[in-house]
Write a protein that holds these residues in place. Structure first.
Motif, short mmCIF file in Angstrom:
data_model
loop_
_atom_site.label_atom_id
_atom_site.label_comp_id
_atom_site.label_asym_id
_atom_site.label_seq_id
_atom_site.Cartn_x
_atom_site.Cartn_y
_atom_site.Cartn_z
N MET A 1 46.44 -42.30 6.78
CA MET A 1 45.88 -41.19 7.51
C MET A 1 46.85 -40.02 7.50
N ILE A 2 46.32 -38.84 7.88
CA ILE A 2 47.09 -37.62 7.69
C ILE A 2 48.37 -37.59 8.52
N ALA A 3 48.35 -38.16 9.72
CA ALA A 3 49.57 -38.19 10.53
C ALA A 3 50.64 -39.04 9.86
N ASP A 4 50.24 -40.19 9.29
CA ASP A 4 51.19 -41.03 8.56
C ASP A 4 51.74 -40.29 7.34
N PHE A 5 50.87 -39.50 6.70
CA PHE A 5 51.29 -38.76 5.51
C PHE A 5 52.41 -37.78 5.86
N TYR A 6 52.23 -37.02 6.94
CA TYR A 6 53.24 -36.03 7.29
C TYR A 6 54.50 -36.67 7.87
N GLN A 7 54.36 -37.84 8.47
CA GLN A 7 55.55 -38.57 8.90
C GLN A 7 56.36 -38.99 7.68
N LYS A 8 55.67 -39.51 6.65
CA LYS A 8 56.34 -39.90 5.41
C LYS A 8 56.94 -38.68 4.71
N LEU A 9 56.23 -37.56 4.73
CA LEU A 9 56.75 -36.33 4.12
C LEU A 9 58.04 -35.90 4.80
N ALA A 10 58.05 -35.91 6.13
CA ALA A 10 59.25 -35.50 6.86
C ALA A 10 60.41 -36.45 6.59
N GLU A 11 60.14 -37.75 6.57
CA GLU A 11 61.19 -38.72 6.28
C GLU A 11 61.80 -38.48 4.90
N THR A 12 60.96 -38.17 3.93
CA THR A 12 61.43 -37.96 2.56
C THR A 12 62.27 -36.69 2.45
N LEU A 13 61.82 -35.62 3.13
CA LEU A 13 62.50 -34.34 3.02
C LEU A 13 63.89 -34.35 3.62
N ARG A 14 64.20 -35.33 4.43
CA ARG A 14 65.56 -35.42 4.97
C ARG A 14 66.60 -35.71 3.88
N SER A 15 66.13 -36.28 2.75
CA SER A 15 67.09 -36.66 1.71
C SER A 15 66.75 -36.14 0.32
N GLN A 16 65.50 -35.71 0.11
CA GLN A 16 65.14 -35.30 -1.24
C GLN A 16 63.89 -34.43 -1.23
N ALA A 17 63.70 -33.70 -2.33
CA ALA A 17 62.48 -32.91 -2.52
C ALA A 17 61.34 -33.84 -2.93
N VAL A 18 60.12 -33.37 -2.73
CA VAL A 18 58.95 -34.17 -3.08
C VAL A 18 57.80 -33.24 -3.39
N VAL A 19 56.88 -33.68 -4.21
CA VAL A 19 55.70 -32.88 -4.54
C VAL A 19 54.51 -33.37 -3.72
N VAL A 20 53.79 -32.43 -3.11
CA VAL A 20 52.55 -32.72 -2.41
C VAL A 20 51.40 -32.36 -3.35
N ALA A 21 50.58 -33.34 -3.67
CA ALA A 21 49.38 -33.11 -4.48
C ALA A 21 48.18 -33.08 -3.55
N THR A 22 47.41 -32.00 -3.57
CA THR A 22 46.28 -31.82 -2.66
C THR A 22 45.02 -31.53 -3.46
N VAL A 23 43.94 -32.23 -3.12
CA VAL A 23 42.64 -31.92 -3.73
C VAL A 23 42.13 -30.63 -3.10
N ILE A 24 41.99 -29.58 -3.90
CA ILE A 24 41.57 -28.28 -3.37
C ILE A 24 40.14 -27.92 -3.77
N GLU A 25 39.57 -28.67 -4.70
CA GLU A 25 38.22 -28.32 -5.16
C GLU A 25 37.60 -29.54 -5.82
N ILE A 26 36.32 -29.78 -5.58
CA ILE A 26 35.62 -30.87 -6.23
C ILE A 26 34.25 -30.40 -6.72
N HIS A 27 33.79 -31.02 -7.79
CA HIS A 27 32.46 -30.76 -8.33
C HIS A 27 31.87 -32.09 -8.77
N GLY A 28 30.66 -32.38 -8.32
CA GLY A 28 30.00 -33.61 -8.72
C GLY A 28 30.58 -34.83 -8.02
N SER A 29 30.37 -35.99 -8.62
CA SER A 29 30.78 -37.26 -8.03
C SER A 29 32.25 -37.52 -8.33
N VAL A 30 33.05 -37.64 -7.27
CA VAL A 30 34.49 -37.87 -7.39
C VAL A 30 34.93 -38.87 -6.32
#
Length: 318
Positions: A1-30
């Motif tokens: 869930m999204i709260a767990d995601f941002y908790q993991k993001l914050a934990e990671t950023l304390r020691s290293q950079a990380v890439v966030v991949a976000t679905v910004i657009e969809i078309h059809g069945s995905v």
């Protein structure tokens, strides 16, 4: 869930950079919705935007962004075209934004988002496309998600499921609903049943009478209520309090036979609750799958909760 995601993001950023991949657009069945996210590290990933070869492609591109810092838009093509058949054949396409998060400012933002979500608050987030800009919380949220200048989204906390009645079905439901992404609260005046031992998933254990217990959850913006109590007078009291306190709910369901449901309905009609209001209750509770055991009943209830969460707007407003 999204709260767990941002908790993991914050934990990671304390020691290293990380890439966030976000679905910004969809078309059809995905396989995933707009706003779905995953984290991509140098040799690991967290969460999913759909799995399969398409996700593997995004992970590879995300690691390139991690190395260069050059944010970019990527596409997963699931149309089954000959040239992209290896990415999948769901039938649609997904636009993915890859953004590197790093440094103290990113950590502060991730921590702030995580704390707000834990408090049950929605958080606006804007991810700008220009290279020199970074994600931020906007002062004036735009009306649309995908803009020429970036992607805007509302980050929502886990919906809260209030389980009224701490019996066998309640225990099984807490387990199933927690796995499905719900925050769990349980109410029962019997402390020997409503306790952390029986409900380790619960963030709230309420042993006050139902009218007082409801005051502690009425501020939640996404509240679901499942009444699985042992006797119908408890259902009557819970429903009466919900209506009289004008608590907005996304879902209310009540366990019981059709005879029990009708007894509750008649009692509430006599107390001034309208038939229109009562028609909004899911009763008997759960998807009709022939469930008999507490575990099966919990699965049927959870299926109905997911269906309402994904397809319906709040429809119970006192």
């Amino acid at each position: 869930m999204i709260a767990d995601f941002y908790q993991k993001l914050a934990e990671t950023l304390r020691s290293q950079a990380v890439v966030v991949a976000t679905v910004i657009e969809i078309h059809g069945s995905v396989p995933r919705e707009v706003g779905a996210k995953m984290l991509i590290g140098a040799d690991w990933s967290f969460d999913t935007i759909g799995g399969g070869a398409g996700e593997a492609k995004i992970i590879a591109q995300g690691r390139a962004v991690l190395a260069t810092g050059q944010k970019q838009r990527a596409t997963i093509d699931l149309t089954g075209n000959t040239s992209t058949l290896k990415e999948g054949i769901c039938g649609g396409q997904m636009g993915i934004w890859l953004e590197r998060w790093s440094g103290p400012e990113a950590l502060t933002l991730a921590q702030g988002i995580g704390l707000a979500l834990e408090r049950g608050e929605r958080v606006p987030l804007f991810t700008p496309f220009p290279t020199a800009s970074t994600p931020s919380i906007p002062d004036s949220p735009p009306e649309t998600q995908l803009l020429a200048t970036g992607f805007f989204e509302w980050l929502s906390p886990r919906p809260l499921l209030l389980i009224v009645g701490a019996g066998h079905v309640g225990e099984a439901l807490a387990q199933a609903a927690y796995l499905a992404g719900f925050q769990i609260a349980v109410q029962d005046e019997r402390g020997e049943f409503a306790n952390a031992r029986s409900y380790p998933q619960a963030s709230l254990i309420l042993t006050d009478p139902i009218d007082r217990a409801l005051r502690q959850v009425k501020h939640y913006k996404s509240l679901f209520v499942a009444m699985v109590s042992r006797r119908h007078p408890f259902d009557v009291a819970a429903l009466y309090s919900l209506y009289k306190q004008e608590i907005v709910c996304c879902y209310i369901g009540m366990m019981g036979s059709r005879k029990r449901v009708e007894l509750v309905r008649q009692s509430l009609l006599e107390q001034g609750i309208s038939a229109t209001q009562l028609d909004q209750i899911h009763a008997p509770i759960g998807a009709d799958i022939g469930a008999l055991t507490p575990g099966e009943i919990a699965v049927s209830i959870c299926a109905e909760l997911i269906q309402v969460r994904r397809t319906a707007k709040p429809k119970f407003d006192g």
